[in-house]
Design a protein around this motif. Structure first.
Motif, PDB file in Angstrom:
ATOM      1  N   ILE A   2      77.961  56.053  33.960  1.00 54.65           N
ATOM      2  CA  ILE A   2      78.664  55.806  32.698  1.00 54.65           C
ATOM      3  C   ILE A   2      78.382  56.966  31.731  1.00 54.65           C
ATOM      4  CG2 ILE A   2      78.888  53.281  32.768  1.00 54.65           C
ATOM      5  CD1 ILE A   2      76.319  53.070  31.133  1.00 54.65           C
ATOM      6  N   PRO A   3      79.303  57.254  30.813  1.00 59.31           N
ATOM      7  CA  PRO A   3      79.096  58.358  29.869  1.00 59.31           C
ATOM      8  C   PRO A   3      78.176  57.979  28.705  1.00 59.31           C
ATOM      9  CG  PRO A   3      81.237  57.370  29.519  1.00 59.31           C
ATOM     10  CD  PRO A   3      80.620  56.624  30.660  1.00 59.31           C
ATOM     11  N   VAL A   4      77.714  59.011  27.987  1.00 55.15           N
ATOM     12  CA  VAL A   4      76.879  58.802  26.793  1.00 55.15           C
ATOM     13  C   VAL A   4      77.645  59.324  25.581  1.00 55.15           C
ATOM     14  CG1 VAL A   4      74.697  59.370  25.648  1.00 55.15           C
ATOM     15  CG2 VAL A   4      74.759  59.128  28.143  1.00 55.15           C
ATOM     16  N   HIS A   5      77.709  58.482  24.550  1.00 51.98           N
ATOM     17  CA  HIS A   5      78.316  58.908  23.273  1.00 51.98           C
ATOM     18  C   HIS A   5      77.201  59.081  22.241  1.00 51.98           C
ATOM     19  CE1 HIS A   5      80.919  59.223  19.788  1.00 51.98           C
ATOM     20  NE2 HIS A   5      80.269  58.219  19.207  1.00 51.98           N
ATOM     21  N   LEU A   6      77.321  60.140  21.440  1.00 50.55           N
ATOM     22  CA  LEU A   6      76.350  60.375  20.366  1.00 50.55           C
ATOM     23  C   LEU A   6      77.005  60.140  19.011  1.00 50.55           C
ATOM     24  CD1 LEU A   6      73.661  61.603  19.165  1.00 50.55           C
ATOM     25  CD2 LEU A   6      74.829  63.812  19.248  1.00 50.55           C
ATOM     26  N   ASP A   7      76.441  59.193  18.229  1.00 50.61           N
ATOM     27  CA  ASP A   7      76.812  59.140  16.818  1.00 50.61           C
ATOM     28  C   ASP A   7      75.918  60.166  16.138  1.00 50.61           C
ATOM     29  OD1 ASP A   7      77.312  58.721  14.197  1.00 50.61           O
ATOM     30  OD2 ASP A   7      76.765  56.597  14.158  1.00 50.61           O
ATOM     31  N   GLY A   8      76.490  61.355  15.977  1.00 49.54           N
ATOM     32  CA  GLY A   8      75.729  62.457  15.375  1.00 49.54           C
ATOM     33  C   GLY A   8      76.213  62.708  13.963  1.00 49.54           C
ATOM     34  N   ALA A   9      76.423  61.619  13.217  1.00 48.33           N
ATOM     35  CA  ALA A   9      76.874  61.762  11.822  1.00 48.33           C
ATOM     36  C   ALA A   9      76.019  62.816  11.124  1.00 48.33           C
ATOM     37  CB  ALA A   9      76.764  60.419  11.103  1.00 48.33           C
ATOM     38  N   ARG A  10      74.691  62.740  11.335  1.00 54.27           N
ATOM     39  CA  ARG A  10      73.762  63.726  10.753  1.00 54.27           C
ATOM     40  C   ARG A  10      73.083  64.546  11.847  1.00 54.27           C
ATOM     41  NH1 ARG A  10      73.508  59.197   7.688  1.00 54.27           N
ATOM     42  NH2 ARG A  10      74.085  59.443   5.490  1.00 54.27           N
ATOM     43  N   MET A  11      73.861  64.909  12.830  1.00 54.91           N
ATOM     44  CA  MET A  11      73.324  65.674  13.949  1.00 54.91           C
ATOM     45  C   MET A  11      72.723  67.006  13.513  1.00 54.91           C
ATOM     46  SD  MET A  11      75.591  67.291  16.912  1.00 54.91           S
ATOM     47  CE  MET A  11      75.363  68.991  16.455  1.00 54.91           C
ATOM     48  N   PHE A  12      73.322  67.637  12.486  1.00 58.68           N
ATOM     49  CA  PHE A  12      72.808  68.937  12.049  1.00 58.68           C
ATOM     50  C   PHE A  12      71.440  68.816  11.384  1.00 58.68           C
ATOM     51  CE2 PHE A  12      77.164  70.320  12.734  1.00 58.68           C
ATOM     52  CZ  PHE A  12      76.926  71.503  13.423  1.00 58.68           C
ATOM     53  N   ASN A  13      71.123  67.627  10.858  1.00 60.30           N
ATOM     54  CA  ASN A  13      69.762  67.432  10.334  1.00 60.30           C
ATOM     55  C   ASN A  13      68.770  67.424  11.491  1.00 60.30           C
ATOM     56  OD1 ASN A  13      71.653  65.812   8.238  1.00 60.30           O
ATOM     57  ND2 ASN A  13      69.935  66.779   7.202  1.00 60.30           N
TER      58      ASN A  13
END
Ligand SMILES: Cc1ncc(COP(=O)(O)O)c(C=O)c1O
Length: 363
Positions: free
Chosen positions: A168-179
């Protein structure tokens, strides 16, 4: 009261677009993006796809829509479920949109204090869809940063390994990924290579007025584009909104260390000033957020307000004649207040916050 300086540190969502962003909006070249003809949107999407090491990217109005589209694009069969942390934004703060609008079942995993979860629990809760009684696991969703904390890259790699084994795939909620990228001092692709799709907010700490980017494989983005349209997110001359997004990605993503430094300094000041009143662990200040407890017995004196957090936030907000400064904090829950540092908090503002803190503690 005249000449009150207001400093809003409730969230990084309050950031104002920079002057450069406003000028870029004014001169943005635009076209009809539903036909794929907006050159500025196309440029933003190309920059994002390259930056995140993915085949394609899509500009969407909000992070909530970005996550909803991504989960729905992964869950193509009815009766699908997403495995996700029980403290995650998708699970708690998006109105259950994946279930409400998409018929996707959220399967929560217990988030540990550092924001990770137990990989054995992930394996245990995974449903292959062979039992007709059960839903079918279609995607795992992780969040980084989560509540201001950075999830280790090693954990992301382990989740990806397990997800590959489960197919199965992985999704990232990277709303603040740059932090997270800033705190870890790595290139974005070192983080995004462990996920199949991601959602990154251009607003929040990156200061764009609007918008999020989702990225992934070409066929994922093709499905995402259809979903964006049916959810009412097909925008027309949206280059006006994409132009500050380009500045957010290419420039503002590189300045976040200043916010992290201020957050740490603020946490230290709280503990140095009144360790009996403020409850926090400095190691937990990893990015731009400071979550701290306010001890009622040591803070609440001569007041009828039974809630120390609300009382502290109210006093920080109220300007007085000897300190005409209003600092807006978030009463996060019954026990904790939150301060979030961002581009609109200058060094002078930071000094004023500390002066205000001294005044409030003297009252
Ligand atoms: C982790 C996380 N994901 C998603 C979102 C949703 O973003 P938006 O407010 O743009 O819908 C937020 C918003 O605060 C968030 O903190």
């Amino acid at each position: 009261m005249a000449n009150v300086r207001t400093i809003d540190i409730r969230s990084d969502t309050v950031t104002q677009p920079t002057q450069e962003m406003r000028e870029a909006m004014l001169s943005a070249e635009v076209g009809d993006d539903v036909y794929g003809e907006d050159p500025t949107v196309n440029r933003l999407q190309a920059i994002a796809a390259e930056m995140f090491g993915k085949e394609d990217a899509l500009f969407v109005p909000t992070g909530t829509m970005g996550n909803l589209i991504s989960i729905l694009a992964h869950c193509q069969e009815r009766g699908s479920e997403v495995l996700l942390g029980n403290h995650s934004h998708i699970y708690i703060y998006e109105q259950g949109g994946i279930a409400q609008l998409g018929g996707v079942v959220p399967r929560p995993l217990r988030n540990l204090p550092d924001g990770t979860f137990d990989l054995e629990e992930l394996r245990y809760l995974y449903n292959p869809g062979t039992d007709p009684h059960r839903t079918k696991s279609a995607v795992v969703a992780i969040e980084n940063t989560i509540c201001g904390k950075v999830i280790p890259i090693e954990f992301m790699a382990q989740v990806k390994k397990v997800a590959n084994e489960l197919n199965i795939p992985v999704h990232l909620d990277g709303a603040r990924m740059f932090n997270a990228v800033t705190a870890l001092n790595i290139e974005p692709t070192e983080l995004t290579k462990h996920v199949d799709s991601l959602n990154v907010c251009l607003s929040k700490g990156l200061c764009a007025p609007v918008g999020s980017i989702i990225a992934g494989k070409k066929d994922f983005i093709t499905r995402a584009k259809r979903l964006r349209k049916v959810l009412g997110g097909g925008m027309r001359q949206s280059g006006v909104l994409a132009s500050p997004g380009i500045i957010a990605l290419t420039k503002m993503s590189k300045r976040l260390q200043h916010d992290h430094n201020k957050a740490k300094k603020f946490g230290k000041a709280l503990l140095e000033l009144r360790p009996d009143v403020f409850k926090l662990n400095l190691d937990e200040i990893q990015t731009n957020m400071v979550l701290f407890g306010v001890d009622p017995a040591n803070f609440l004196k001569n007041t009828s307000n039974a809630n120390a957090v609300k009382e502290f936030c109210a006093r920080m907000k109220k300007p007085t004649s000897d300190c005409p400064v209003s600092v807006e904090l978030l009463a996060y829950d019954e026990r904790n207040a939150r301060a979030v540092f961002h581009n609109d908090v200058s060094d002078e503002d930071f000094d004023l916050i500390i002066i205000k803190l001294h005044h409030v503690l003297k009252e």
